[in-house]
Design a protein around this motif. Structure first.
Motif, short mmCIF file in Angstrom:
data_model
loop_
_atom_site.label_atom_id
_atom_site.label_comp_id
_atom_site.label_asym_id
_atom_site.label_seq_id
_atom_site.Cartn_x
_atom_site.Cartn_y
_atom_site.Cartn_z
N ASP A 1 21.01 48.64 34.22
CA ASP A 1 21.18 49.30 32.92
C ASP A 1 20.39 48.58 31.84
N TRP A 2 20.43 47.23 31.86
CA TRP A 2 19.75 46.46 30.82
C TRP A 2 19.07 45.24 31.43
N LEU B 1 21.51 38.72 24.30
CA LEU B 1 22.76 39.36 24.73
C LEU B 1 23.66 39.65 23.53
N CYS C 1 24.84 43.36 22.43
CA CYS C 1 26.28 43.68 22.41
C CYS C 1 26.73 44.10 21.02
N ARG D 1 24.48 48.43 22.50
CA ARG D 1 23.73 48.82 23.69
C ARG D 1 24.45 48.42 24.98
N ILE D 2 24.80 47.14 25.10
CA ILE D 2 25.48 46.67 26.31
C ILE D 2 26.97 46.95 26.18
N ASP E 1 28.30 47.90 32.38
CA ASP E 1 26.85 47.96 32.53
C ASP E 1 26.36 46.85 33.46
N VAL F 1 23.65 44.20 34.06
CA VAL F 1 22.74 43.46 33.19
C VAL F 1 22.00 42.41 34.01
N TRP G 1 28.80 43.76 33.44
CA TRP G 1 29.36 43.34 32.16
C TRP G 1 30.82 43.76 32.01
#
Length: 325
Positions: free
Chosen positions: A247-248, A292, A296, A300-301, A305, A307, A325
């Protein structure tokens, strides 16, 4: 074998107040905003104030991470702090953080893997938590790189900044959810044959001085994308996942061209890449937790998700870490 997972409970960051733009640097070194942006993507960086120490930044980042996690400092029994710019040769900067937070139990120590430091620190804490030796950890990356820069060397002084970031992680047993949270896989590497490509030309046992950062930029760039990509793919393979599952992508914030190159090599869309190098520059071990924190904070996160973290630093050291996450 333990089935514990290291789950992220909170994230926090701290940046010094002083902003130094590329334009500001043109007053002291032969450079330009256009030159710096074209080669690095950096537009500004934060610089510590006189008297502001690595521990001061680390403590503030830790407090914010604890607040985000809604955990009291006394519930932390492990602190692993990644830094190449400690307050003193010894004791470890981590014990200063421990004392200032009022923690009197457990353990606190530093790790030093330069820009890979946060990945190494998080992997270290993860192993302690999975092994059942500790319950909750503060993992911190904090750097005052401005203190080891040669401000007359335009090839390096424009690249770096100061700051700190922190995660709170907690050992938890799987709860049977389809997508279990926590650290899923880690991979760490080093190759000392390249130690003279990125180093500081001082130290207690060599010169008795702090020294300045020196770098063979083209060589570092040449190795970076390949080593980063390989260690990422190995980490994903351990978790039986592919780049398409990510995802990220939150890489060490060294250089926009390196980040873009790694993302392209993995087939990741630009939208999945978290990039803060334009505002923070290269904050070494602090860059990933600061990124991060940014992702956050802006939403976005999100929980659940996938990561991916990666970094490469002097030594060479490099590594990757995958977190649900």
């Amino acid at each position: 074998m333990s089935n514990l997972r290291s789950v992220v409970r909170g994230v926090g960051g701290y940046l010094p107040d002083r902003i130094v733009t590329n334009e500001d640097l043109t007053a002291t070194v032969d450079t330009s905003d256009e030159w710096i942006v074209a080669r690095t993507g950096i537009r500004e960086r934060r610089i510590v104030a006189d008297g502001e120490l690595t521990s001061h930044m680390a403590i503030e980042a830790a407090k914010r991470a604890l607040e985000h996690a809604q955990i009291d400092a006394e519930d932390i029994d492990l602190i692993v702090l990644a830094t190449s710019t400690p307050d003193q040769t010894f004791p470890a900067t981590a014990v200063t953080v421990q004392a200032e937070l009022g923690i009197t139990e457990g353990a606190a120590f530093d790790v030093q893997a330069v820009c890979s430091g946060f990945v190494f620190a998080l992997a270290t804490a993860d192993n302690y938590l999975k092994g059942g030796q500790f319950k909750r950890a503060l993992v911190i990356g904090a750097e005052a790189f401005s203190r080891i820069l040669d401000w007359e060397d335009r090839s390096t002084c424009v690249l770096f900044g100061d700051g700190a970031g922190a995660l709170v992680i907690e050992a938890q047993k799987p709860n049977g959810a389809l997508l279990e949270r926590g650290v899923l896989a880690t991979t760490l590497r080093s190759d000392g044959r390249y130690r003279d490509k990125l180093y500081v030309d001082g130290g207690p046992s060599s010169t008795g001085t702090v020294g300045h950062l020196r770098m063979d930029g083209p060589e570092v760039f040449r190795h970076a994308v390949t080593k980063i990509s390989d260690v990422i793919l190995e980490t994903l393979q351990k978790a039986e996942l592919t780049p398409a599952d990510i995802d990220w992508f939150v890489p060490h914030q060294a250089n926009k061209r390196i980040l873009d190159g790694a993302a392209r090599r993995l087939g990741l869309e630009r939208e999945r890449l978290v990039m803060t190098v334009d505002k923070h520059a290269n904050t070494s071990a602090a860059s990933i937790p600061l990124a991060l924190m940014t992702a956050c904070t802006d939403g976005r996160i999100k929980e659940g998700d996938l990561v991916l973290l990666e970094a490469m630093g002097g030594g060479f050291t490099w590594g990757a870490l995958l977190i649900r996450w």
